[in-house]
Design a protein around this motif. Structure first.
Motif, PDB file in Angstrom:
ATOM      1  N   UNK A  48     -21.089   6.907  33.413  1.00  0.00           N
ATOM      2  CA  UNK A  48     -21.209   5.573  34.077  1.00  0.00           C
ATOM      3  C   UNK A  48     -22.552   5.130  33.537  1.00  0.00           C
ATOM      4  N   UNK A  49     -22.416   3.854  33.110  1.00  0.00           N
ATOM      5  CA  UNK A  49     -23.389   2.729  32.970  1.00  0.00           C
ATOM      6  C   UNK A  49     -23.643   1.881  33.979  1.00  0.00           C
ATOM      7  N   UNK A  50     -24.785   1.907  34.875  1.00  0.00           N
ATOM      8  CA  UNK A  50     -24.891   1.060  35.860  1.00  0.00           C
ATOM      9  C   UNK A  50     -25.059  -0.457  35.716  1.00  0.00           C
ATOM     10  N   UNK A  51     -24.974  -1.061  36.485  1.00  0.00           N
ATOM     11  CA  UNK A  51     -25.152  -2.569  36.291  1.00  0.00           C
ATOM     12  C   UNK A  51     -25.962  -3.149  37.631  1.00  0.00           C
ATOM     13  N   UNK A  52     -26.576  -4.292  37.502  1.00  0.00           N
ATOM     14  CA  UNK A  52     -27.352  -5.087  38.506  1.00  0.00           C
ATOM     15  C   UNK A  52     -28.581  -5.576  37.671  1.00  0.00           C
ATOM     16  N   UNK A  53     -29.478  -6.154  38.793  1.00  0.00           N
ATOM     17  CA  UNK A  53     -30.715  -6.840  38.161  1.00  0.00           C
ATOM     18  C   UNK A  53     -31.799  -5.655  37.845  1.00  0.00           C
ATOM     19  N   UNK A  54     -31.671  -4.628  38.567  1.00  0.00           N
ATOM     20  CA  UNK A  54     -32.686  -3.590  38.180  1.00  0.00           C
ATOM     21  C   UNK A  54     -32.296  -2.804  37.170  1.00  0.00           C
ATOM     22  N   UNK A  55     -31.182  -2.997  36.391  1.00  0.00           N
ATOM     23  CA  UNK A  55     -30.769  -1.946  35.305  1.00  0.00           C
ATOM     24  C   UNK A  55     -30.750  -2.836  33.965  1.00  0.00           C
ATOM     25  N   UNK A  56     -30.766  -2.099  33.096  1.00  0.00           N
ATOM     26  CA  UNK A  56     -30.563  -2.841  31.603  1.00  0.00           C
ATOM     27  C   UNK A  56     -29.071  -3.141  31.426  1.00  0.00           C
ATOM     28  N   UNK A  57     -28.972  -4.095  30.682  1.00  0.00           N
ATOM     29  CA  UNK A  57     -27.580  -4.660  30.477  1.00  0.00           C
ATOM     30  C   UNK A  57     -26.574  -3.539  30.032  1.00  0.00           C
ATOM     31  N   UNK A  58     -25.595  -3.429  30.893  1.00  0.00           N
ATOM     32  CA  UNK A  58     -24.654  -2.250  30.571  1.00  0.00           C
ATOM     33  C   UNK A  58     -23.880  -2.356  28.987  1.00  0.00           C
ATOM     34  N   UNK A  59     -23.386  -3.528  28.923  1.00  0.00           N
ATOM     35  CA  UNK A  59     -22.780  -3.711  27.544  1.00  0.00           C
ATOM     36  C   UNK A  59     -23.647  -3.541  26.450  1.00  0.00           C
ATOM     37  N   UNK A  60     -24.988  -3.727  26.511  1.00  0.00           N
ATOM     38  CA  UNK A  60     -25.978  -3.413  25.361  1.00  0.00           C
ATOM     39  C   UNK A  60     -26.042  -1.928  25.371  1.00  0.00           C
ATOM     40  N   UNK A  61     -26.217  -1.409  26.548  1.00  0.00           N
ATOM     41  CA  UNK A  61     -26.432   0.223  26.592  1.00  0.00           C
ATOM     42  C   UNK A  61     -25.312   0.948  25.975  1.00  0.00           C
ATOM     43  N   UNK A  62     -24.322   0.583  26.252  1.00  0.00           N
ATOM     44  CA  UNK A  62     -22.844   1.164  25.946  1.00  0.00           C
ATOM     45  C   UNK A  62     -22.625   1.081  24.450  1.00  0.00           C
ATOM     46  N   UNK A 107     -14.722  -2.695  37.609  1.00  0.00           N
ATOM     47  CA  UNK A 107     -14.707  -3.854  38.276  1.00  0.00           C
ATOM     48  C   UNK A 107     -15.581  -4.179  39.448  1.00  0.00           C
ATOM     49  N   UNK A 108     -16.749  -4.995  39.315  1.00  0.00           N
ATOM     50  CA  UNK A 108     -17.790  -4.937  40.410  1.00  0.00           C
ATOM     51  C   UNK A 108     -17.470  -6.360  41.077  1.00  0.00           C
ATOM     52  N   UNK A 109     -17.178  -6.384  42.626  1.00  0.00           N
ATOM     53  CA  UNK A 109     -16.993  -7.651  43.025  1.00  0.00           C
ATOM     54  C   UNK A 109     -17.900  -7.885  44.077  1.00  0.00           C
ATOM     55  N   UNK A 110     -18.577  -7.067  44.635  1.00  0.00           N
ATOM     56  CA  UNK A 110     -19.578  -7.044  45.515  1.00  0.00           C
ATOM     57  C   UNK A 110     -21.269  -7.043  45.032  1.00  0.00           C
ATOM     58  N   UNK A 111     -22.181  -7.063  46.067  1.00  0.00           N
ATOM     59  CA  UNK A 111     -23.509  -7.163  45.476  1.00  0.00           C
ATOM     60  C   UNK A 111     -24.219  -7.842  46.629  1.00  0.00           C
ATOM     61  N   UNK A 112     -25.640  -7.802  46.028  1.00  0.00           N
ATOM     62  CA  UNK A 112     -26.812  -8.294  46.833  1.00  0.00           C
ATOM     63  C   UNK A 112     -26.618  -9.919  46.551  1.00  0.00           C
ATOM     64  N   UNK A 113     -26.532 -10.407  47.882  1.00  0.00           N
ATOM     65  CA  UNK A 113     -26.491 -11.884  47.908  1.00  0.00           C
ATOM     66  C   UNK A 113     -27.669 -12.626  47.060  1.00  0.00           C
ATOM     67  N   UNK A 114     -28.739 -12.155  47.215  1.00  0.00           N
ATOM     68  CA  UNK A 114     -29.991 -12.605  46.385  1.00  0.00           C
ATOM     69  C   UNK A 114     -29.892 -12.492  45.042  1.00  0.00           C
ATOM     70  N   UNK A 115     -29.502 -11.279  44.670  1.00  0.00           N
ATOM     71  CA  UNK A 115     -29.038 -10.808  43.291  1.00  0.00           C
ATOM     72  C   UNK A 115     -28.423 -11.999  42.739  1.00  0.00           C
ATOM     73  N   UNK A 116     -27.044 -12.128  43.282  1.00  0.00           N
ATOM     74  CA  UNK A 116     -26.014 -12.780  42.974  1.00  0.00           C
ATOM     75  C   UNK A 116     -26.346 -14.309  42.714  1.00  0.00           C
ATOM     76  N   UNK A 117     -26.899 -14.763  43.727  1.00  0.00           N
ATOM     77  CA  UNK A 117     -27.476 -16.227  43.695  1.00  0.00           C
ATOM     78  C   UNK A 117     -28.523 -16.197  42.363  1.00  0.00           C
ATOM     79  N   UNK A 118     -29.411 -15.284  42.288  1.00  0.00           N
ATOM     80  CA  UNK A 118     -30.308 -15.256  41.144  1.00  0.00           C
ATOM     81  C   UNK A 118     -29.641 -15.450  39.972  1.00  0.00           C
ATOM     82  N   UNK A 119     -28.343 -14.886  39.717  1.00  0.00           N
ATOM     83  CA  UNK A 119     -27.648 -14.881  38.643  1.00  0.00           C
ATOM     84  C   UNK A 119     -26.610 -15.965  38.443  1.00  0.00           C
ATOM     85  N   UNK A 120     -26.785 -17.026  39.500  1.00  0.00           N
ATOM     86  CA  UNK A 120     -26.219 -18.090  39.427  1.00  0.00           C
ATOM     87  C   UNK A 120     -24.560 -17.979  40.169  1.00  0.00           C
TER      88      UNK A 120
END
Length: 384
Positions: A48-62, A107-120
């Protein structure tokens, strides 16, 4: 039943102690490459390659790890709202082609509201699930159409395409496997209608059974079947006592201030799954082994400071196998494990647990019998 055993790529750092910088390490490319190569050669089915603001980009990592591995599959996140479905289909197909069919998507549909808004992304929970359903439909349609060089026209509430076309189809027909996890009724409904495998965080067998039965019943209404997986940490040692000692050591550097700060941050997450995980530690108030062992050998200590997956199987190999089989008997066929630090723990799992799992013996995986020598090489008189 043959089980799929995945490991984890720690792209947000790694450590021997939760909540401490003591003996911690940065997950740069050299380190995640070591973890991936270890998982590949040890016989894990995927990572599993994790995702989120605290992680490196999963597509690039994979994509960076495809060339240094041979059999390993990569489970990579797709996040509706941050990617257009057509672009996601193109990226997915390229990863699938370049890896020769060694990818699946989460598929990731949820998350941290602050992080999601930071990503637009400013959608509420209801809108995110609506958008996720449209995203999956369009993503699948574009990938499927690519085999016949057809175009896709789509107009929904959240997405629209005109003459969308993918020139290079994926290896896996009609699309790479799609995983999804979520604990709300909206999530169960989405899983029942759209995905290949529903994955849950490591709750008790009783709670997991209820989730599986609910998703199965919902899927049956649509004439579908869904596979099931579970996400857990693992602490396996030669003896039960050593395993529990390792669990206590993992959280030995935590104090009330660190735990309370982490729990406060976790309350901001718009996630029913996270609420359930936090409840396992009584929102960080649990401290003793008796309080944190929420089911035999299922320990919630990691959830004191870590979001997401918060529980670990703890024990000797035979006991861990028994617990795995309890989940497998419920219908789980895919286990996504992790352990701190991830490089060393991948070896412990493979060396202690894999010999007990059908199809995981290393000599069978490599296609030949290992004849030794094993360990260190000694002279005939025993000197090294």
């Amino acid at each position: 039943m043959s089980l799929n055993i995945f490991w984890f790529i720690p792209t947000f750092g790694d450590s021997r102690y939760l909540g401490s910088k003591i003996e911690s390490r940065v997950s740069d490319f050299d380190y995640v490459k070591q973890v991936a190569i270890a998982a590949d050669t040890l016989g894990f089915d995927g990572v599993l390659v994790p995702t989120g603001r605290s992680c490196e980009d999963p597509f690039v990592v994979a994509s960076s790890l495809i060339g240094v591995t041979q059999r390993l599959k990569f489970l990579v996140a797709l996040r509706p709202g941050l990617l257009q479905p057509a672009l996601a289909a193109r990226i997915s197909s390229t990863l699938d082609r370049f890896s020769n069919g060694r990818v699946a998507f989460n598929l990731v549909a949820g998350g941290d509201k602050e992080e999601l808004e930071g990503d637009g992304l400013f959608q509420d929970s209801e809108e995110r699930y609506e958008a996720a359903a449209e995203f999956i439909d369009l993503w699948k349609d574009i990938l499927k159409a690519s085999y016949e060089k057809n175009v896709v026209n789509f107009e929904g509430k959240h997405y629209k395409t005109v003459n969308s076309k993918l020139l290079y189809p994926p290896v896996q027909r009609p699309h790479p496997p799609l995983f999804f996890g979520g604990s709300s009724q909206k999530a169960h409904e989405l899983a029942a209608q759209k995905v290949d495998l529903y994955i849950t965080w490591g709750e008790t067998p009783t709670a997991v059974k209820a989730k599986i039965e609910d998703v199965k019943a919902k899927a049956a209404k649509y004439g579908r079947t869904v596979r099931f997986g579970i996400r857990l940490h693992i602490i396996v040692r030669e003896t039960e006592a050593e395993a529990w000692e390792a669990a206590e050591k993992l959280i030995s550097k935590l104090d009330d201030e660190k735990i309370n700060a982490s729990q406060k941050a976790l309350t901001k997450l718009d996630s029913e799954g996270q609420r359930l995980m936090s409840a396992l530690t009584n929102n960080g108030k649990a401290r003793t082994r008796e309080e944190l062992e929420i089911s035999p050998n299922l320990w919630a200590g990691i959830g004191l400071v870590r979001g997401g997956c918060a529980t670990a199987l703890v024990g000797d190999p035979q006991t861990i196998l028994k617990r795995i089989n309890e989940y497998a008997d419920l219908g789980i066929d895919t286990f996504v494990f992790s352990g701190y630090p991830h490089l060393e723990e991948s070896f412990r799992v493979a060396e202690l647990l894999f010999p007990l799992l059908p199809g995981k013996a290393k000599d069978k995986l490599l296609g030949h019998v290992q004849s030794g020598p094993f360990g260190s090489v000694e002279t005939e008189n025993g000197e090294n």
